[in-house]
Design a protein around this motif. Structure first.
Motif, mmCIF file in Angstrom:
data_model
loop_
_atom_site.group_PDB
_atom_site.id
_atom_site.type_symbol
_atom_site.label_atom_id
_atom_site.label_comp_id
_atom_site.label_asym_id
_atom_site.label_seq_id
_atom_site.Cartn_x
_atom_site.Cartn_y
_atom_site.Cartn_z
ATOM 1 N N ARG A 13 -7.994 -1.412 -6.971
ATOM 2 C CA ARG A 13 -8.634 -1.372 -5.653
ATOM 3 C C ARG A 13 -7.627 -0.996 -4.578
ATOM 4 O O ARG A 13 -7.907 -0.167 -3.700
ATOM 5 N N LEU A 49 0.837 -1.206 0.000
ATOM 6 C CA LEU A 49 0.000 0.000 0.000
ATOM 7 C C LEU A 49 0.872 1.257 0.000
ATOM 8 O O LEU A 49 0.570 2.228 -0.705
ATOM 9 N N GLU A 60 -7.361 2.165 -1.947
ATOM 10 C CA GLU A 60 -7.155 1.965 -0.509
ATOM 11 C C GLU A 60 -5.940 2.745 -0.021
ATOM 12 O O GLU A 60 -5.906 3.215 1.126
#
Length: 213
Positions: A179, A60, A183
């Motif tokens: 996605r 991330l 996030e």
């Protein structure tokens, strides 16, 4: 201009995701999605070596930085190229500059600004030899709009404490990448999968058909 969703996937599939710092094929310390010190921000040479304890969190973080880096390379292409571009041409040039950092110096750019839209200049940047496949894909994308990547095979790589890649940990799909980017805080639009688009289009057509009767 901004890079398209398909362009983002193209760059990500070319680069892969590496959650620890590694040396690329010419020895430059790199991290995440092709991030080097030349792009500004964190310097991969100064990051802790090896795989992080929390790989998902590191991915991330890498995608958040990827989003920032894309902004920079979009801006560079917009400044360097003075002629109108189609979306797929712009996407190909962002991929090229993301990898080479050469958009301002490239003969490719000089040719474009003279009105030569052949894309021959992509083949002026072919070192190391491992990059030839990418240059051909970028050139084909520029010329034809064929997004050669965009498959379900964006690799997340293992890396050791010496900065060497140690094989693919897993792969993720383009939809999963998008996605995860959301996030991670990306504001880039996430496109529906083709099957979803076709389903929605069919539904709209059916409703319109009812009202036309």
């Amino acid at each position: 201009m901004k890079i398209s969703d398909r362009g983002v996937l193209e760059v990500a599939e070319h680069e892969g995701i590496v959650p620890g710092p590694y040396r690329d094929s010419v020895g430059v310390w790199t991290w995440g999605v092709g991030h080097t010190a030349a792009a500004g921000g964190p310097n991969p040479a100064q990051m802790p070596r090896g795989m992080p304890v929390d790989v998902d969190a590191a991915v991330l973080d890498a995608l958040a930085l990827f989003d920032v880096d894309l902004d920079k390379y979009e801006a560079r292409v917009n400044r360097a190229v003075k002629v109108p571009l189609k979306q797929h041409q712009f996407d190909a040039l962002v991929s090229f500059d993301f990898n080479t950092g050469g958009i301002f110096a490239a003969k490719l750019t000089q040719a474009l600004n003279r009105g030569d839209m052949s894309g021959n200049g992509f083949m002026g940047w072919l070192k190391p030899k491992e990059i030839i496949k990418r240059r051909k894909a970028e050139q084909a994308l520029f010329r034809t709009g064929d997004y050669d990547a965009n498959g379900d095979s964006i690799p997340i790589w293992r890396v050791d404490e010496h900065g060497r890649l140690r094989g693919i940990l897993k792969t993720i799909s383009g939809a999963e990448l998008q996605r995860l980017m959301q996030e991670a805080g990306s504001s880039r639009k996430v496109a529906a999968k083709p099957s979803q688009q076709h389903w929605f289009a069919a539904l709209v057509a059916a409703i319109l058909g009812v009202f036309r009767k």
